[in-house]
Design a protein around this motif. Structure first.
Motif, mmCIF file in Angstrom:
data_model
loop_
_atom_site.group_PDB
_atom_site.id
_atom_site.type_symbol
_atom_site.label_atom_id
_atom_site.label_comp_id
_atom_site.label_asym_id
_atom_site.label_seq_id
_atom_site.Cartn_x
_atom_site.Cartn_y
_atom_site.Cartn_z
ATOM 1 N N GLN A 1 0.828 -1.203 0.000
ATOM 2 C CA GLN A 1 0.000 0.000 0.000
ATOM 3 C C GLN A 1 0.866 1.259 0.000
ATOM 4 O OE1 GLN A 1 -2.712 0.868 3.352
ATOM 5 N NE2 GLN A 1 -4.022 -0.619 2.309
ATOM 6 N N ARG B 1 0.048 2.462 -3.460
ATOM 7 C CA ARG B 1 -1.206 3.199 -3.334
ATOM 8 C C ARG B 1 -1.029 4.578 -2.738
ATOM 9 N NH1 ARG B 1 -6.262 0.523 -0.342
ATOM 10 N NH2 ARG B 1 -6.325 2.172 1.202
ATOM 11 N N THR B 2 -0.168 4.699 -1.720
ATOM 12 C CA THR B 2 -0.133 5.967 -0.986
ATOM 13 C C THR B 2 1.045 6.862 -1.341
ATOM 14 O OG1 THR B 2 -1.015 4.622 0.790
ATOM 15 C CG2 THR B 2 -0.500 6.899 1.324
#
Ligand code: GTP
Ligand code: MG
Length: 441
Positions: free
Chosen positions: A306, A310-311
């Motif tokens: 993540q 994603r982040t």
């Protein structure tokens, strides 16, 4: 100044009598403070609210490119984690190995890329696998090939930047480096410290506790504390997940959770195993149960993925470009003897510059005027000299004429006197020989 933009309940900026929006009620505070900010009331929809969508469309069209590197001692599960990340067997097992056979080691630095697409967004993910170190009696310089590889990628980028045509720059720089720490439960080893110190100024360092399934939850917790303390003690800069205050609560909470998990304790496996309740999961099966890779209660693999993708992918890319690459680049250019001309960055005061230019112009004008004056005087002098000369000539001619006239007058007067006195006018005719002859005839 933001409070002066406070809007009225109907969403418009309050107006002052002179038609300018000015929220703080005093007549044009901006004028009082000396700046000349002209505030306009929007008459309709302009459309700059659409700017983020433009960026979004463009980014999606271009796609994303992200490169991660894995570094760590031999046998800590680097290659396995890459397989887990891509969910593929990147290194296909040729034949099932007999238990006595040696485990396949990574022997050279290799890159594995994959084009991934999710909801129309394309990502080219590259993972650089490095051979584990620590196998030799002398591991003094085992960091060197890895640092060299990172620098050669910077070099390649710099070379592309210096080209005449920079339309197609391929960014192969390493945006994140996962550093695998052996799950000893004690603290960092000297070789880990040496490695991280060599790497931290060149890549975003993300420490990882390998094979976390070999430690209990409490051991993992304590080990993380010790590793972080060691990292702080040795002044090693690891990637700090930034937390922005103005994000929505959910995002802030998510980011805080990611930051709290560093160093990530991960378990890698590409094997599908059966859990006690009959689910098929990716994990490692033990006589006492199953460790699930994708279960956040079991390990931090999901949080690591993540964070990377994603982040913080954009944050990692930006930090690589703006800080790590930039520092390396300026150091390299300075080392090559390229010196920055500071005067280029000197602040220029427009008023002072105008005054300077005017002074220059004025001296130039004065010089031209003086030159013209000099030429004029010279011409005048020449003319005067010429006039004087011709005047003198006139005078002398006048004198000559006067003299000759005077002479003529004297002659005439002399003639007159002679005539009056009865003397012959021409004494020559009184020549006796001629007279004789005349008389003879
Ligand atoms: N218990 C446990 N074993 C793991 C884990 N990940 C990998 N292994 C095992 O550790 C061994 C080494 O894994 P590799 O992925 O080859 O390790 P590596 O870091 O790439 O090793 P080098 O290429 O020599 O640097 C293999 O037998 C894996 O099955 C893990 O999370 N937990
Ligand atoms: Mg390997």
């Amino acid at each position: 100044m933001s409070d002066s933009y406070a809007s009225t309940p109907n969403g418009e900026y309050p107006d002052t009598p002179n038609g300018h929006a000015n929220g703080n009620g005093s007549p044009l505070a901006s004028q009082n403070s000396g700046s000349t900010v002209v505030r306009k009331k929007l008459m309709g929809y302009v459309g700059f609210a659409n700017l983020p969508n433009q960026v979004h469309r463009k980014s999606v069209r271009k796609g994303f490119h992200f490169t991660t590197m894995v570094v760590g001692e031999s046998g800590l599960g680097k290659s396995t984690l890459i397989n887990t990340l891509f969910n593929t067997q990147l290194y296909p097992a040729k034949e099932p190995l007999p238990p006595s056979a040696e485990r396949p080691k990574t022997v050279s630095i290799e890159s594995i890329s994959a084009d991934i697409e999710e909801n129309g967004v394309r990502l080219r993910l590259t993972v650089v696998d490095t051979p584990g170190f620590g196998d030799f009696v002398n591991n003094d310089e085992s960091w060197k090939p890895i640092v060299d590889n990172i620098e050669s990628r910077f070099d390649a980028y710099l070379e592309q930047e210096n080209r005449v045509n920079r339309q197609k720059i391929v960014d192969n720089r390493v945006h994140a480096c996962l550093y695998f720490i052996q799950p000893t439960g004690h603290s960092l080893k000297p070789i880990d410290i040496e490695f991280m110190r060599r790497l931290h100024a060149k890549v975003n360092l993300i420490p990882i506790i390998a094979k976390a399934d070999t430690l209990t939850d409490d051991e993992v917790f304590n080990f993380k504390q010790r590793v972080l303390a060691d990292i702080a003690f040795h002044n090693i800069h690891i990637f700090q997940a930034p937390i922005y205050e103005n994000e929505d609560e959910e995002t802030v909470a998510e980011n805080e959770e990611i930051a709290s998990k560093i160093p990530f304790a991960v378990v890698g496996s590409n094997q599908e195993v059966q859990t006690a309740d009959g689910r098929t999961v990716r994990g490692r099966s033990y006589p006492w149960g199953v460790i699930e890779v994708d279960n956040e209660d079991h390990c931090d693999f999901v949080k690591l993925r993540q964070m990377l993708i994603r982040t913080y992918m954009e944050e990692l890319r930006e930090h690589t470009n703006n800080v790590l690459y930039e520092n390396w680049r300026s150091e390299k250019l300075l080392g090559m003897g390229v010196v920055q001309d500071i005067s280029v960055f000197k602040e220029i005061n427009p008023a002072a510059k105008t005054a300077e230019e005017r002074a220059l112009h004025e001296t130039k004008l004065a010089k031209m005027e003086a030159e013209m004056k000099m030429v004029f005087q010279q011409k005048v002098q020449e003319k005067e000299a010429k006039l004087k000369q011709s005047e003198e000539e006139l005078y002398s001619r006048h004198r000559d004429m006067k003299d000759s006239l005077e002479r003529q007058r004297l002659e005439l007067e002399d003639k007159k006197r002679r005539l009056e006195s009865g003397r012959p006018l021409t004494p020559e005719r009184t020549n006796p020989t001629k007279k004789k002859g005349f008389l003879r005839t």
